[in-house]
Design a protein around this motif. Structure first.
Motif, short mmCIF file in Angstrom:
data_model
loop_
_atom_site.label_atom_id
_atom_site.label_comp_id
_atom_site.label_asym_id
_atom_site.label_seq_id
_atom_site.Cartn_x
_atom_site.Cartn_y
_atom_site.Cartn_z
N ALA A 53 0.92 -1.24 -0.06
CA ALA A 53 -0.29 0.06 0.20
C ALA A 53 0.89 0.97 0.06
CB ALA A 53 -0.60 0.17 1.17
N PRO A 54 1.54 1.49 -1.33
CA PRO A 54 2.05 3.05 -1.23
C PRO A 54 1.15 4.09 -1.21
CG PRO A 54 1.88 2.01 -3.51
CD PRO A 54 1.20 0.95 -2.52
N THR A 55 1.77 5.30 -1.26
CA THR A 55 0.94 6.37 -1.36
C THR A 55 1.78 7.45 -2.05
OG1 THR A 55 -0.32 8.23 0.18
CG2 THR A 55 2.09 7.53 0.81
N HIS A 56 0.89 8.77 -2.20
CA HIS A 56 1.66 9.74 -2.85
C HIS A 56 2.48 10.86 -1.95
CE1 HIS A 56 -1.27 12.16 -1.01
NE2 HIS A 56 -0.83 13.23 -1.43
N ARG A 57 3.38 11.30 -2.26
CA ARG A 57 4.07 12.21 -1.46
C ARG A 57 4.15 13.69 -1.91
NH1 ARG A 57 9.52 9.18 0.32
NH2 ARG A 57 8.85 7.26 0.12
N GLU A 58 3.72 14.70 -1.05
CA GLU A 58 3.18 16.09 -1.43
C GLU A 58 4.51 16.73 -2.28
OE1 GLU A 58 5.43 16.28 2.57
OE2 GLU A 58 4.14 14.83 1.52
N TYR A 59 5.74 16.36 -2.27
CA TYR A 59 6.56 17.08 -3.15
C TYR A 59 6.74 16.35 -4.42
CZ TYR A 59 9.26 13.30 -0.95
OH TYR A 59 9.53 12.17 -0.17
N HIS A 60 5.99 15.61 -4.79
CA HIS A 60 5.78 15.01 -6.15
C HIS A 60 4.62 15.47 -6.92
CE1 HIS A 60 8.73 11.48 -5.12
NE2 HIS A 60 9.35 12.53 -5.32
N ALA A 61 5.00 15.97 -8.03
CA ALA A 61 3.76 16.56 -8.81
C ALA A 61 3.13 15.38 -9.47
CB ALA A 61 4.45 17.14 -10.19
N GLN A 62 3.45 14.12 -9.74
CA GLN A 62 2.65 12.95 -9.94
C GLN A 62 3.20 11.72 -9.17
OE1 GLN A 62 3.26 12.78 -14.26
NE2 GLN A 62 5.41 12.26 -13.97
N TYR A 63 2.40 10.59 -9.28
CA TYR A 63 2.89 9.34 -8.67
C TYR A 63 4.33 8.79 -9.35
CZ TYR A 63 2.73 4.33 -7.08
OH TYR A 63 3.23 3.38 -6.31
N THR A 64 5.23 8.42 -8.27
CA THR A 64 6.56 8.11 -8.71
C THR A 64 6.56 6.62 -7.96
OG1 THR A 64 7.32 10.27 -8.79
CG2 THR A 64 9.15 8.70 -8.66
N LEU A 111 -1.29 -8.45 -2.25
CA LEU A 111 -2.52 -7.61 -2.42
C LEU A 111 -2.16 -6.12 -2.44
CD1 LEU A 111 -4.29 -9.03 0.88
CD2 LEU A 111 -4.30 -9.97 -1.51
N ALA A 112 -2.32 -5.73 -3.83
CA ALA A 112 -1.49 -4.31 -4.45
C ALA A 112 -2.77 -3.50 -4.13
CB ALA A 112 -1.19 -4.44 -5.56
N ARG A 113 -2.44 -2.37 -3.16
CA ARG A 113 -3.55 -1.33 -3.20
C ARG A 113 -3.07 0.08 -3.43
NH1 ARG A 113 -8.65 -0.79 -0.67
NH2 ARG A 113 -9.11 1.30 0.13
N ALA A 114 -3.06 0.37 -4.93
CA ALA A 114 -2.43 1.77 -5.31
C ALA A 114 -3.37 2.87 -4.58
CB ALA A 114 -2.72 1.80 -7.04
N HIS A 115 -2.69 4.08 -4.53
CA HIS A 115 -3.21 5.19 -3.92
C HIS A 115 -4.37 5.79 -4.94
CE1 HIS A 115 -3.84 9.21 -2.11
NE2 HIS A 115 -3.53 8.70 -1.27
N TYR A 116 -5.59 6.10 -4.13
CA TYR A 116 -6.86 6.55 -4.95
C TYR A 116 -6.35 7.73 -5.65
CZ TYR A 116 -7.53 9.52 -0.94
OH TYR A 116 -7.33 10.43 0.03
N PHE A 117 -5.26 8.56 -5.81
CA PHE A 117 -5.10 9.76 -6.48
C PHE A 117 -4.59 9.15 -8.01
CE2 PHE A 117 -3.95 13.06 -3.16
CZ PHE A 117 -5.19 13.35 -2.76
N TYR A 118 -4.20 7.75 -8.00
CA TYR A 118 -3.64 7.44 -9.21
C TYR A 118 -4.38 6.32 -9.94
CZ TYR A 118 -0.21 10.49 -7.19
OH TYR A 118 0.35 11.74 -6.47
N ASP A 119 -4.12 6.00 -11.31
CA ASP A 119 -4.37 5.19 -11.86
C ASP A 119 -3.23 3.93 -11.96
OD1 ASP A 119 -5.14 3.17 -13.70
OD2 ASP A 119 -5.62 4.40 -15.28
N PRO A 120 -3.32 2.78 -11.25
CA PRO A 120 -2.18 1.80 -11.32
C PRO A 120 -1.88 1.79 -12.75
CG PRO A 120 -4.15 0.94 -10.80
CD PRO A 120 -4.45 2.21 -10.70
#
Length: 296
Positions: free
Chosen positions: A213-224, A243-252
């Protein structure tokens, strides 16, 4: 088309203003989670307990059209932006959300707003974002504070979190350091609860389940991405499942779908309860997500 949209917006605004003149309904409570994405998190836990303790309550969830399918049978909801939505937000006594309600919501005297939040602030939040290179340029901090001024109560997960919320959201609410309601199911889980959660996800007996379960970081403009998921899943072998749970801000994207089809990775991004995933998993792998606190 623009004229039609503007005319429709004016009609809705007039309707909302007219409903604000109606008496407040003391039994009406409005719930939302993750920008009206569905039925989950702390608001869900509060709603379900309130239905048990306050049978006369009318609890209404706000969702966007694409999230209607996530609402369980028997749970009343309205679609954001409709006349029904503006009617309930005009007349409700209680408001519960894990993010802020939209700017157009008018807080009436006599209403009570509960901000439950949805994580422990491992990452930078609120006014602390002013110095960050990406979020600091994008966010309107004056508008943020105006939204936070509606809060009457702020639910805090622990003693670490309370002073951070009070610093980064410096308005006149009362902090409730009571733990997150959503985590009661983790603290009270039985062996049978774990078995059920694993069976519902199709995890075989003896198989080791890894929740990624990764997340986004506020200092990145897009998922890295920070992990080669395919290599990771391949190296674990057939006695493991990821069990892969991509953050809901991004399309895996296509990679995760291909891995899911190959059986090495289960895509659980759409699963309605991260708590159920935590119960089912033998291990959590994350990078920057405050889910680590809940899992612990």
């Amino acid at each position: 088309r623009r004229l039609v949209v503007r005319a429709s917006a004016r009609r809705i605004d007039r309707y909302y203003r007219s409903r604000l003149e109606q008496p407040i309904d003391d039994k009406l409570a409005v719930f939302g989670a993750y920008w009206f994405r569905g039925y989950s998190c702390n608001p869900r836990a509060i709603y379900e307990k309130a239905r048990e303790l306050v049978p006369g309550m009318r609890g209404v969830w706000v969702v966007y059209p694409r999230s209607v399918g996530a609402i369980p049978p028997g749970v009343e909801y309205v679609v954001a932006g409709t006349r029904e939505y503006f009617d309930v937000i005009a007349r409700a006594r209680y408001f519960v959300n894990n993010v802020n309600f939209p700017d157009h919501l008018v807080k009436r005297d006599g209403t009570l707003h509960v901000m439950t939040h949805h994580g422990t602030p491992l990452k930078t939040m609120g006014l602390d974002l002013r110095g960050t290179p990406v979020a600091g340029r994008r966010m309107n901090f004056e508008a943020l504070i105006r939204r936070c001024e509606r809060w009457d109560f702020s639910v805090s997960q622990n003693a670490f979190t309370t002073p951070i919320w009070e610093r980064v959201y410096p308005t006149s609410y009362e902090s409730l350091e009571v733990g997150y309601p959503r985590n009661d199911v983790l603290a009270n889980a039985t062996v049978e609860d774990v078995r059920r959660a694993r069976a519902e996800l199709g995890i075989a007996p003896g198989q080791t389940a890894i929740l990624y379960a990764p997340t986004h970081r506020e200092y990145h403009a897009q998922y890295t991405p920070v992990l080669d998921l395919a290599r990771f899943a391949e190296a674990l072998g057939p006695d493991h499942v990821v069990l892969a749970r991509a953050h809901y801000f991004y399309d895996p994207g296509r990679l995760l779908r291909e891995l899911h089809e190959a059986g090495r990775v289960r895509d659980v991004a759409a699963h309605p309860s991260v708590e159920e995933l935590c119960l089912a998993a033998d291990m959590l792998v994350t990078d920057y997500s405050s889910l680590m606190f809940d899992y612990g």
